[in-house]
Design a protein around this motif. Structure first.
Motif, PDB file in Angstrom:
ATOM      1  N   ALA A 123      17.130 -28.897 -18.090  1.00 55.96           N
ATOM      2  CA  ALA A 123      17.908 -28.885 -19.331  1.00 55.96           C
ATOM      3  C   ALA A 123      16.959 -29.001 -20.521  1.00 55.96           C
ATOM      4  O   ALA A 123      15.934 -29.677 -20.444  1.00 55.96           O
ATOM      5  N   SER A 124      17.311 -28.339 -21.605  1.00 56.85           N
ATOM      6  CA  SER A 124      16.484 -28.356 -22.808  1.00 56.85           C
ATOM      7  C   SER A 124      17.378 -28.454 -24.031  1.00 56.85           C
ATOM      8  O   SER A 124      18.450 -27.847 -24.085  1.00 56.85           O
ATOM      9  N   LEU A 125      16.939 -29.227 -25.020  1.00 51.79           N
ATOM     10  CA  LEU A 125      17.654 -29.382 -26.280  1.00 51.79           C
ATOM     11  C   LEU A 125      16.630 -29.330 -27.403  1.00 51.79           C
ATOM     12  O   LEU A 125      15.575 -29.963 -27.310  1.00 51.79           O
ATOM     13  N   GLY A 126      16.934 -28.575 -28.462  1.00 45.75           N
ATOM     14  CA  GLY A 126      15.973 -28.452 -29.548  1.00 45.75           C
ATOM     15  C   GLY A 126      16.622 -28.257 -30.902  1.00 45.75           C
ATOM     16  O   GLY A 126      17.797 -27.910 -31.016  1.00 45.75           O
ATOM     17  N   TYR A 127      15.818 -28.494 -31.934  1.00 49.99           N
ATOM     18  CA  TYR A 127      16.196 -28.226 -33.321  1.00 49.99           C
ATOM     19  C   TYR A 127      15.324 -27.076 -33.797  1.00 49.99           C
ATOM     20  O   TYR A 127      14.103 -27.112 -33.632  1.00 49.99           O
ATOM     21  N   ASN A 128      15.935 -26.047 -34.375  1.00 49.80           N
ATOM     22  CA  ASN A 128      15.219 -24.850 -34.799  1.00 49.80           C
ATOM     23  C   ASN A 128      15.546 -24.528 -36.242  1.00 49.80           C
ATOM     24  O   ASN A 128      16.633 -24.841 -36.729  1.00 49.80           O
ATOM     25  N   GLN A 129      14.591 -23.876 -36.905  1.00 55.76           N
ATOM     26  CA  GLN A 129      14.794 -23.490 -38.291  1.00 55.76           C
ATOM     27  C   GLN A 129      14.119 -22.143 -38.533  1.00 55.76           C
ATOM     28  O   GLN A 129      12.966 -21.951 -38.187  1.00 55.76           O
ATOM     29  N   ASP A 130      14.862 -21.213 -39.123  1.00 60.01           N
ATOM     30  CA  ASP A 130      14.346 -19.894 -39.459  1.00 60.01           C
ATOM     31  C   ASP A 130      14.511 -19.674 -40.954  1.00 60.01           C
ATOM     32  O   ASP A 130      15.561 -19.977 -41.518  1.00 60.01           O
ATOM     33  N   LYS A 131      13.481 -19.154 -41.592  1.00 59.55           N
ATOM     34  CA  LYS A 131      13.584 -18.743 -42.989  1.00 59.55           C
ATOM     35  C   LYS A 131      13.674 -17.232 -42.976  1.00 59.55           C
ATOM     36  O   LYS A 131      12.746 -16.545 -42.580  1.00 59.55           O
ATOM     37  N   LEU A 132      14.816 -16.711 -43.389  1.00 60.16           N
ATOM     38  CA  LEU A 132      15.051 -15.274 -43.352  1.00 60.16           C
ATOM     39  C   LEU A 132      14.728 -14.650 -44.701  1.00 60.16           C
ATOM     40  O   LEU A 132      15.046 -15.204 -45.745  1.00 60.16           O
ATOM     41  N   TYR A 133      14.127 -13.486 -44.672  1.00 64.81           N
ATOM     42  CA  TYR A 133      13.706 -12.833 -45.910  1.00 64.81           C
ATOM     43  C   TYR A 133      14.878 -12.357 -46.757  1.00 64.81           C
ATOM     44  O   TYR A 133      14.764 -12.211 -47.957  1.00 64.81           O
ATOM     45  N   ASN A 134      16.012 -12.098 -46.154  1.00 65.30           N
ATOM     46  CA  ASN A 134      17.128 -11.545 -46.919  1.00 65.30           C
ATOM     47  C   ASN A 134      18.097 -12.615 -47.415  1.00 65.30           C
ATOM     48  O   ASN A 134      19.200 -12.309 -47.796  1.00 65.30           O
TER      49      ASN A 134
END
Length: 161
Positions: A123-134
């Protein structure tokens, strides 16, 4: 930005001690105190054409993931990466071409091998963040994953949700 991302990936890929392990195993986790580094490079091209418009998109991904074994069956992981986009669009009345180099993404989380016998569960749990150009903001989300597999003599079939 491309040179900075490449330099950071190069530096992080050299961190940690070397050890022999089967990193191709989908349930692999580094043991306590060990570090695993996973470098990724990806490329894709998408093309759409019809009688009205033509759209071509090229995407290149550079990503580095580090895993640190907190315990033999529990790993802290983190990654950072960047997607480089190039888009070409044309129709009867308009033509557009653009490049975008700042599609940054990163994440941190934990992965746990719950059961590591003939039947394997991870099992895996994570926090993710993406900065999108648009967009002016960032895309933040929690991710979860469960893998279940069964060890046969020479292969390991598994499902991932």
């Amino acid at each position: 930005m491309f040179k900075k991302s490449l330099l950071a990936i190069g530096v992080f890929s050299l961190v940690g001690t070397a050890f022999a392990a089967d990193i191709t195993n989908p349930f692999f986790l580094p043991n306590k105190g060990q570090v695993a580094s996973i470098s990724s490079v990806g490329f894709d091209r998408t093309q759409q054409k019809n009688s009205v418009l033509s759209l071509t998109s090229y995407n290149t991904l550079l990503q580095e993931e580090l895993q640190f074994g907190l315990l033999d069956k529990l790993t802290l992981w983190g990654y950072f990466g960047n997607t480089f986009d190039e888009t070409k669009y044309s129709s009867e009345s308009i033509s557009f071409s653009g490049k975008q180099d700042e599609n940054l993404n990163w994440g941190v989380g934990l992965t746990w091998n719950i059961w590591d016998k003939t039947l394997k569960v991870q099992a895996s749990l994570g926090y993710n963040q993406d900065k999108l150009y648009n967009s002016d903001g960032e895309f933040k989300y929690l991710s979860g994953q469960i893998k279940v597999g069964y060890q046969l003599k020479t292969m390991l079939p598994y499902v991932e949700i």
